[in-house]
Motif scaffolding. Structure first.
Motif, PDB file in Angstrom:
ATOM      1  N   HIS A   1     -11.266 -31.621  -5.384  1.00 26.35           N
ATOM      2  CA  HIS A   1     -11.342 -30.119  -5.132  1.00 26.35           C
ATOM      3  C   HIS A   1     -11.390 -29.136  -5.851  1.00 26.35           C
ATOM      4  O   HIS A   1     -11.468 -28.206  -5.238  1.00 26.35           O
ATOM      5  N   ASN A   2     -10.798 -30.017  -7.111  1.00 23.16           N
ATOM      6  CA  ASN A   2     -11.798 -29.333  -8.193  1.00 23.16           C
ATOM      7  C   ASN A   2     -13.277 -28.914  -8.403  1.00 23.16           C
ATOM      8  O   ASN A   2     -13.527 -27.787  -8.623  1.00 23.16           O
ATOM      9  N   GLN A   3     -13.759 -29.857  -8.132  1.00 26.17           N
ATOM     10  CA  GLN A   3     -15.466 -29.997  -7.677  1.00 26.17           C
ATOM     11  C   GLN A   3     -15.834 -28.736  -6.713  1.00 26.17           C
ATOM     12  O   GLN A   3     -16.603 -27.844  -6.462  1.00 26.17           O
ATOM     13  N   VAL A   4     -14.870 -28.780  -5.135  1.00 24.96           N
ATOM     14  CA  VAL A   4     -15.229 -27.475  -4.583  1.00 24.96           C
ATOM     15  C   VAL A   4     -14.761 -26.165  -5.296  1.00 24.96           C
ATOM     16  O   VAL A   4     -15.970 -25.447  -4.771  1.00 24.96           O
ATOM     17  N   ILE A   5     -14.280 -26.010  -6.018  1.00 27.28           N
ATOM     18  CA  ILE A   5     -13.651 -24.503  -6.187  1.00 27.28           C
ATOM     19  C   ILE A   5     -14.266 -24.225  -6.989  1.00 27.28           C
ATOM     20  O   ILE A   5     -14.971 -23.489  -7.349  1.00 27.28           O
TER      21      ILE A   5
ATOM     22  N   VAL B   1      -2.849 -20.265  -2.222  1.00 20.22           N
ATOM     23  CA  VAL B   1      -3.525 -18.785  -2.101  1.00 20.22           C
ATOM     24  C   VAL B   1      -5.071 -19.603  -1.932  1.00 20.22           C
ATOM     25  O   VAL B   1      -5.895 -18.829  -0.911  1.00 20.22           O
ATOM     26  N   ILE B   2      -6.018 -19.988  -2.642  1.00 18.56           N
ATOM     27  CA  ILE B   2      -7.695 -20.452  -2.306  1.00 18.56           C
ATOM     28  C   ILE B   2      -7.872 -21.355  -1.268  1.00 18.56           C
ATOM     29  O   ILE B   2      -8.600 -20.654  -0.107  1.00 18.56           O
ATOM     30  N   MET B   3      -6.841 -22.525  -1.449  1.00 16.31           N
ATOM     31  CA  MET B   3      -6.838 -22.677   0.347  1.00 16.31           C
ATOM     32  C   MET B   3      -6.787 -22.334   1.487  1.00 16.31           C
ATOM     33  O   MET B   3      -7.782 -22.369   1.963  1.00 16.31           O
ATOM     34  N   ARG B   4      -5.996 -21.428   1.192  1.00 12.86           N
ATOM     35  CA  ARG B   4      -5.138 -20.114   2.721  1.00 12.86           C
ATOM     36  C   ARG B   4      -6.884 -19.615   2.575  1.00 12.86           C
ATOM     37  O   ARG B   4      -7.301 -19.319   3.732  1.00 12.86           O
ATOM     38  N   TYR B   5      -6.763 -18.477   1.382  1.00 13.23           N
ATOM     39  CA  TYR B   5      -7.321 -17.427   1.591  1.00 13.23           C
ATOM     40  C   TYR B   5      -9.456 -17.393   1.176  1.00 13.23           C
ATOM     41  O   TYR B   5      -9.573 -16.689   2.314  1.00 13.23           O
ATOM     42  N   PHE B   6      -8.943 -17.971   0.518  1.00 13.18           N
ATOM     43  CA  PHE B   6     -10.873 -18.420   0.216  1.00 13.18           C
ATOM     44  C   PHE B   6     -11.709 -19.699   0.872  1.00 13.18           C
ATOM     45  O   PHE B   6     -12.258 -19.451   1.086  1.00 13.18           O
ATOM     46  N   SER B   7     -10.760 -20.616   1.490  1.00 18.27           N
ATOM     47  CA  SER B   7     -11.437 -21.600   2.331  1.00 18.27           C
ATOM     48  C   SER B   7     -10.918 -21.778   3.544  1.00 18.27           C
ATOM     49  O   SER B   7     -12.116 -22.777   4.002  1.00 18.27           O
ATOM     50  N   GLY B   8      -9.994 -20.658   4.039  1.00 21.79           N
ATOM     51  CA  GLY B   8      -9.647 -20.476   5.374  1.00 21.79           C
ATOM     52  C   GLY B   8      -8.812 -22.180   6.327  1.00 21.79           C
ATOM     53  O   GLY B   8      -8.971 -22.280   6.830  1.00 21.79           O
ATOM     54  N   LEU B   9      -8.220 -22.635   5.023  1.00 21.08           N
ATOM     55  CA  LEU B   9      -7.335 -23.999   5.705  1.00 21.08           C
ATOM     56  C   LEU B   9      -6.171 -23.353   6.159  1.00 21.08           C
ATOM     57  O   LEU B   9      -5.457 -22.103   6.297  1.00 21.08           O
ATOM     58  N   SER B  10      -5.775 -23.813   7.000  1.00 20.01           N
ATOM     59  CA  SER B  10      -4.944 -24.101   7.646  1.00 20.01           C
ATOM     60  C   SER B  10      -3.461 -24.997   7.444  1.00 20.01           C
ATOM     61  O   SER B  10      -3.151 -25.535   6.289  1.00 20.01           O
ATOM     62  N   PHE B  11      -1.733 -24.463   6.670  1.00 21.08           N
ATOM     63  CA  PHE B  11      -1.022 -24.778   6.547  1.00 21.08           C
ATOM     64  C   PHE B  11      -0.365 -26.097   6.796  1.00 21.08           C
ATOM     65  O   PHE B  11      -0.600 -26.712   6.131  1.00 21.08           O
TER      66      PHE B  11
END
Length: 194
Positions: free
Chosen positions: A83-87, A147-157
């Motif tokens: 996850h950190n590498q993806v960020i 926030v990053i996963m939802r709005y920057f990566s577009g993941l669902s909850f």
């Protein structure tokens, strides 16, 4: 001895004792899950393969340096590194290109609904983007992650809950508190995001 019944910790101990093949078995055991997670985040096979390799290189380095402490959750730990590498990948991309409104997360605050942009509008939008990103970085790590996963990566909850190993309600709660904190910081800093 059957490798399938060996725990992650036993394989790690074998590796640390000099059995170099043990780390390969450990990586192989978790490779599919880690690759799937990375690919779901970046949606590009070649980039996902690169990040996958970087993830396990980093993990092996941490293990070799004696900084890994086993708590029975090797998979969670390796997914956190992934996850950190993806960020890091998205941060590097962001520095190399401009970011659209949707990627910048303006929908978080429900503002900025412009149909045509002037030069002034573009400058204002860039400033707003910098301000919002700076505020997101100030959030507690669990809230920032959602926030990053939802709005920057577009993941669902649901996807966020699975990736962070929490319930959907916890993921939703973290987002709620993140929005409350963002609004509070905006008010405290007298920022105008329009």
């Amino acid at each position: 001895m059957n490798v399938q019944v060996l725990s992650d910790q036993v394989l790690l101990n074998h590796y640390l004792s000099g059995d170099r093949s043990a780390i390969s078995k450990l990586i192989e055991r978790h490779s599919r899950r880690v690759k799937d997670y990375i690919h779901m985040m970046v949606k590009d096979c070649d980039v996902a393969d690169d990040i996958f390799q970087e993830t396990f290189i980093k993990a092996v380095r941490v293990i070799d340096e004696g900084r890994y402490t086993d708590n029975g959750k090797f998979l969670s730990w390796i997914l956190r590194i992934a996850h950190n590498q993806v960020i890091d990948h998205f941060r590097a991309q962001r520095q190399n290109k401009s970011v659209s409104e949707a990627e910048a997360g303006y929908d978080v605050l429900g503002t900025l609904k412009l149909s045509e942009r002037t030069v002034e509008d573009s400058m204002v939008c860039e400033q707003i983007e910098r301000d919002v990103r700076a505020l997101v970085e100030l959030l507690p790590s669990e809230q920032r992650e959602v926030v990053i996963m939802r709005y920057f990566s577009g993941l669902s909850f649901k996807e966020i809950a699975e990736q962070t190993d929490v319930s959907i309600n916890t993921a939703l709660g973290r987002m709620r508190y993140a929005l409350i904190n963002l609004r509070r910081m905006i008010k405290e800093k007298n920022l105008i995001l329009s």
